[in-house]
Design an enzyme around this catalytic site. Structure first.
Site, PDB file in Angstrom:
ATOM      1  N   SER A  15       0.854  -1.174   0.000  1.00 48.70           N
ATOM      2  CA  SER A  15       0.000   0.000   0.000  1.00 48.70           C
ATOM      3  C   SER A  15       0.898   1.235   0.000  1.00 48.70           C
ATOM      4  CB  SER A  15      -0.956  -0.031   1.205  1.00 48.70           C
ATOM      5  OG  SER A  15      -1.887   1.025   1.139  1.00 48.70           O
ATOM      6  N   HIS A  42      -2.581  -0.944  -3.333  1.00 44.99           N
ATOM      7  CA  HIS A  42      -3.745  -0.082  -3.147  1.00 44.99           C
ATOM      8  C   HIS A  42      -3.646   1.143  -4.053  1.00 44.99           C
ATOM      9  CE1 HIS A  42      -4.536  -1.750   1.165  1.00 44.99           C
ATOM     10  NE2 HIS A  42      -4.981  -2.551   0.218  1.00 44.99           N
ATOM     11  N   ASP A 135      -4.574  -4.496   5.922  1.00 41.67           N
ATOM     12  CA  ASP A 135      -4.903  -5.378   4.813  1.00 41.67           C
ATOM     13  C   ASP A 135      -3.735  -6.339   4.549  1.00 41.67           C
ATOM     14  OD1 ASP A 135      -6.387  -6.455   2.749  1.00 41.67           O
ATOM     15  OD2 ASP A 135      -5.891  -4.883   1.310  1.00 41.67           O
TER      16      ASP A 135
END
Length: 199
Positions: A15, A42, A135
């Site tokens: 991310s 992401h 995540d």
């Protein structure tokens, strides 16, 4: 790394800071790297991603966005498209969905990792790198439960250590290493696999 012959898939999640981390992780892998690489980074849902174009400038492997029902091939890096979850099916093809956000994200790392674990069991390697949320932690734990190999970027070396910290705590991964050391591990795995194919 006593038995490396069974691996079929490498899945990666990142991310915040992930673009730099992906270049660092993949930049030294050879163009004939024996595994397919599937990555979730992401991304803002409303923008066209240039991640594949950027990565193709810096790494030897072919990089492309994954497509619906596409067969997964070795020596290729597949990226989840913006605003789509990326799932791995048991026949080693992709499914793209617009299902609800997971961990406030779509694509979500957990979705990729959990479906890869279900599709490939112990034949998956999962890597969680830099990111500012949790995540990937649950998905990496699922990979480990299914017998796959799990690795996390050493949190102190990450641009954002929240995601690696969560993955270490939840999944208790097999290895926690700086990115360069993870790449060294993958290169050693590649060399071992090539020797096996020559015997």
């Amino acid at each position: 790394m006593s038995d490396t012959s069974g691996f079929k898939l490498l899945v990666v999640g990142s991310s915040l800071g992930g673009m730099t981390a992906l270049v660092q992780l993949l930049g030294r892998l050879p163009e004939d790297f024996f595994l397919p690489v599937v990555a979730v980074q992401h991304l803002a849902p409303s923008t066209e991603s240039q991640l594949a174009e950027i990565l193709n400038r810096h790494i030897a492997l072919q990089v492309k966005e994954a497509e619906e029902k596409e067969s997964i091939s070795a020596s290729t890096v597949y990226l989840a498209p913006p605003n789509y979850h990326l799932l791995v099916e048991t026949d080693l093809t992709f499914t793209l969905t617009l299902d609800e956000l997971v961990n406030y994200a779509r694509p979500a790392i957990d979705v990729l990792f959990e479906t890869a674990a279900e599709a490939c069991g112990p034949a998956v390697i999962g890597i969680v790198m830099t990111g500012a949320n949790s995540d990937g932690a649950k998905g990496l734990s699922h990979i480990k439960q299914k017998g796959g190999w799990t690795m996390v970027q050493e949190p102190s070396t990450a641009q954002s250590k929240a995601m690696p910290d969560a993955a270490v705590k939840t999944a208790k991964p097999d290895l926690v290493l700086p990115i360069d050391a993870i790449t060294d591990w993958l290169l050693a795995l590649h060399t071992t696999q090539k020797r096996r194919t020559l015997v």
